[in-house]
Write a protein that holds these residues in place. Structure first.
Motif, PDB file in Angstrom:
ATOM      1  N   GLN A 120      49.064  27.522  33.139  1.00 36.45           N
ATOM      2  CA  GLN A 120      47.955  28.407  33.667  1.00 36.45           C
ATOM      3  C   GLN A 120      46.561  27.749  32.944  1.00 36.45           C
ATOM      4  O   GLN A 120      46.421  27.411  31.921  1.00 36.45           O
ATOM      5  N   ILE A 121      45.541  28.148  33.820  1.00 35.34           N
ATOM      6  CA  ILE A 121      44.277  27.803  33.423  1.00 35.34           C
ATOM      7  C   ILE A 121      43.354  29.024  33.703  1.00 35.34           C
ATOM      8  O   ILE A 121      43.490  29.512  34.678  1.00 35.34           O
ATOM      9  N   ALA A 122      42.523  29.429  32.582  1.00 32.45           N
ATOM     10  CA  ALA A 122      41.631  30.640  32.801  1.00 32.45           C
ATOM     11  C   ALA A 122      40.873  30.389  33.747  1.00 32.45           C
ATOM     12  O   ALA A 122      40.491  31.243  34.982  1.00 32.45           O
ATOM     13  N   LEU A 123      40.066  29.543  34.071  1.00 37.15           N
ATOM     14  CA  LEU A 123      39.048  29.188  35.060  1.00 37.15           C
ATOM     15  C   LEU A 123      39.237  27.531  35.434  1.00 37.15           C
ATOM     16  O   LEU A 123      39.308  26.847  34.725  1.00 37.15           O
ATOM     17  N   PRO A 124      39.239  27.447  36.647  1.00 40.45           N
ATOM     18  CA  PRO A 124      39.845  26.255  37.128  1.00 40.45           C
ATOM     19  C   PRO A 124      38.740  25.204  37.056  1.00 40.45           C
ATOM     20  O   PRO A 124      39.072  23.814  37.332  1.00 40.45           O
ATOM     21  N   PHE A 125      37.526  25.326  37.084  1.00 40.06           N
ATOM     22  CA  PHE A 125      36.589  24.138  37.145  1.00 40.06           C
ATOM     23  C   PHE A 125      36.107  23.535  35.935  1.00 40.06           C
ATOM     24  O   PHE A 125      36.082  24.129  34.587  1.00 40.06           O
ATOM     25  N   GLU A 126      35.375  22.480  35.680  1.00 41.73           N
ATOM     26  CA  GLU A 126      35.027  21.724  34.864  1.00 41.73           C
ATOM     27  C   GLU A 126      33.813  22.276  34.164  1.00 41.73           C
ATOM     28  O   GLU A 126      33.178  22.197  33.211  1.00 41.73           O
ATOM     29  N   TRP A 127      32.823  23.058  35.083  1.00 44.93           N
ATOM     30  CA  TRP A 127      31.638  23.605  34.658  1.00 44.93           C
ATOM     31  C   TRP A 127      31.795  24.527  33.649  1.00 44.93           C
ATOM     32  O   TRP A 127      33.014  25.229  33.573  1.00 44.93           O
TER      33      TRP A 127
ATOM     34  N   GLY B  83      48.816  27.967  39.060  1.00 43.12           N
ATOM     35  CA  GLY B  83      49.913  27.682  39.022  1.00 43.12           C
ATOM     36  C   GLY B  83      50.035  26.600  40.008  1.00 43.12           C
ATOM     37  O   GLY B  83      49.327  26.252  40.855  1.00 43.12           O
ATOM     38  N   GLU B  84      51.343  26.065  40.386  1.00 41.57           N
ATOM     39  CA  GLU B  84      51.820  25.239  41.265  1.00 41.57           C
ATOM     40  C   GLU B  84      51.461  25.717  42.804  1.00 41.57           C
ATOM     41  O   GLU B  84      51.182  24.830  43.393  1.00 41.57           O
ATOM     42  N   SER B  85      51.271  27.031  43.027  1.00 45.37           N
ATOM     43  CA  SER B  85      50.960  27.598  44.449  1.00 45.37           C
ATOM     44  C   SER B  85      49.577  27.323  44.836  1.00 45.37           C
ATOM     45  O   SER B  85      49.547  27.569  45.932  1.00 45.37           O
ATOM     46  N   ASN B  86      48.484  27.297  43.661  1.00 47.20           N
ATOM     47  CA  ASN B  86      47.215  27.325  44.193  1.00 47.20           C
ATOM     48  C   ASN B  86      46.618  25.892  43.640  1.00 47.20           C
ATOM     49  O   ASN B  86      45.368  25.793  43.596  1.00 47.20           O
ATOM     50  N   ALA B  87      47.274  25.245  42.679  1.00 48.97           N
ATOM     51  CA  ALA B  87      46.555  24.137  42.128  1.00 48.97           C
ATOM     52  C   ALA B  87      45.911  23.062  42.989  1.00 48.97           C
ATOM     53  O   ALA B  87      45.053  22.685  42.840  1.00 48.97           O
ATOM     54  N   ARG B  88      46.712  22.760  43.977  1.00 53.68           N
ATOM     55  CA  ARG B  88      46.178  21.763  45.287  1.00 53.68           C
ATOM     56  C   ARG B  88      44.851  22.547  45.679  1.00 53.68           C
ATOM     57  O   ARG B  88      43.786  21.748  45.962  1.00 53.68           O
ATOM     58  N   ALA B  89      44.774  23.599  45.988  1.00 61.59           N
ATOM     59  CA  ALA B  89      43.519  24.307  46.701  1.00 61.59           C
ATOM     60  C   ALA B  89      42.368  24.379  45.501  1.00 61.59           C
ATOM     61  O   ALA B  89      41.188  23.810  45.885  1.00 61.59           O
ATOM     62  N   VAL B  90      42.842  24.247  44.271  1.00 60.19           N
ATOM     63  CA  VAL B  90      41.812  24.337  43.112  1.00 60.19           C
ATOM     64  C   VAL B  90      41.116  23.156  43.052  1.00 60.19           C
ATOM     65  O   VAL B  90      39.880  22.606  43.141  1.00 60.19           O
ATOM     66  N   GLN B  91      41.917  21.915  43.479  1.00 61.23           N
ATOM     67  CA  GLN B  91      41.534  20.573  43.241  1.00 61.23           C
ATOM     68  C   GLN B  91      40.820  20.033  44.341  1.00 61.23           C
ATOM     69  O   GLN B  91      39.738  19.469  44.126  1.00 61.23           O
ATOM     70  N   GLN B  92      41.069  20.604  45.374  1.00 63.72           N
ATOM     71  CA  GLN B  92      40.132  20.328  46.635  1.00 63.72           C
ATOM     72  C   GLN B  92      38.838  20.936  46.286  1.00 63.72           C
ATOM     73  O   GLN B  92      37.934  20.112  46.960  1.00 63.72           O
ATOM     74  N   LEU B  93      38.570  21.937  45.797  1.00 60.96           N
ATOM     75  CA  LEU B  93      37.377  22.840  45.710  1.00 60.96           C
ATOM     76  C   LEU B  93      36.577  21.922  44.650  1.00 60.96           C
ATOM     77  O   LEU B  93      35.398  21.911  44.712  1.00 60.96           O
ATOM     78  N   GLU B  94      37.233  21.461  43.349  1.00 57.10           N
ATOM     79  CA  GLU B  94      36.535  20.821  42.472  1.00 57.10           C
ATOM     80  C   GLU B  94      36.022  19.494  43.033  1.00 57.10           C
ATOM     81  O   GLU B  94      34.899  18.824  42.578  1.00 57.10           O
TER      82      GLU B  94
ATOM     83  N   ARG C  70      34.505  33.056  45.297  1.00 56.51           N
ATOM     84  CA  ARG C  70      33.258  33.430  44.697  1.00 56.51           C
ATOM     85  C   ARG C  70      33.118  32.472  43.319  1.00 56.51           C
ATOM     86  O   ARG C  70      31.699  32.215  43.198  1.00 56.51           O
ATOM     87  N   ILE C  71      33.991  32.438  42.545  1.00 59.45           N
ATOM     88  CA  ILE C  71      33.684  31.412  41.527  1.00 59.45           C
ATOM     89  C   ILE C  71      33.129  29.833  41.927  1.00 59.45           C
ATOM     90  O   ILE C  71      32.100  29.646  41.200  1.00 59.45           O
ATOM     91  N   PHE C  72      33.791  29.584  42.868  1.00 58.47           N
ATOM     92  CA  PHE C  72      33.159  28.194  43.601  1.00 58.47           C
ATOM     93  C   PHE C  72      31.962  28.317  44.062  1.00 58.47           C
ATOM     94  O   PHE C  72      31.091  27.350  43.767  1.00 58.47           O
TER      95      PHE C  72
END
Length: 213
Positions: free
Chosen positions: A5-12, A24-35, A60-62
């Motif tokens: 798991q990652i606390a916050l998904p962004f590189e910023w 997790g696996e269920s949302n990692a693809r969505a996080v990648q698309q936002l990044e 909101r984070i994005f």
């Protein structure tokens, strides 16, 4: 907290005011698309997922990190508002996240111009939580309530609580209330009695018998 798991998904740089978003696996693809929003074909993305899945928090984070905007519960917003927001995002070249339970055509859009614009927008989907994410969410929710949840209890819950964000939160709420009302420590017997009474127990996956070669 568990690995995977990652606390916050962004590189910023993380803002200490941000809530924690677990990946997790269920949302990692969505996080990648936002990044990688700069590579979207248009400056709008439709984000879908189950209720309580953290989709609004992720948006909101994005928006805070990217300077973009978000529209929550999009199906319940006036279509003209969505149409103008979509156009504004393209003109300003600022990303827009449209949060909905499902993407069109499951989400029926009557306005033809809006329907065509949403059809051109990429879709990011959050799925039901996997075991690793479920464990992390259980740990976080119990910690926030000041409950001492032993590892064996969490493993017991993982085998018997429906794989959904809503069911997980409801189970934790019920157990929190039971601990306060009964003045007992959190344990497997307490969880079994309480969640059985609330009709929240599902049968664990059957174990295959050991076969001697």
């Amino acid at each position: 907290m568990s690995g995977g798991q990652i606390a916050l998904p962004f590189e910023w740089p993380a803002d200490p005011r941000d809530d924690e978003f677990l990946v997790g696996e269920s949302n990692a693809r969505a996080v990648q698309q936002l990044e990688h929003w700069a590579s979207w074909p248009v400056m709008t993305l439709v984000l879908t997922g189950p209720r309580k899945s953290g989709r609004s928090l992720l948006a909101r984070i994005f928006a805070a990190k990217s300077g973009g905007t978000m529209i929550d519960d999009a199906e319940r917003q006036p279509e003209a508002t969505l149409f103008h927001a979509w156009n504004s995002a393209q003109e300003a070249h600022r990303p827009l996240i449209v949060i909905a339970d499902a993407a069109p055509p499951e989400w029926t859009v009557k306005l033809p111009d809006l329907r065509s614009r949403l059809a051109a927008s990429p879709v990011a989907r959050i799925g039901a939580p996997d075991d690793v994410l479920m464990q992390a969410l259980f740990e976080r929710q119990f910690l926030r309530r000041g409950l001492d949840a032993r590892p064996e209890l969490i493993q017991w819950l993982l085998a018997r609580v429906e794989r959904s964000h809503v069911a997980l939160l409801r189970a934790v709420d019920i157990l929190d209330q039971a601990v306060m009302e009964r003045r007992k420590r959190l344990s497997i017997p307490l969880a079994k009695a309480t969640l059985t009474e609330a009709s929240m127990i599902i049968d664990p996956a059957p174990t295959l018998p050991f076969e001697v070669p």
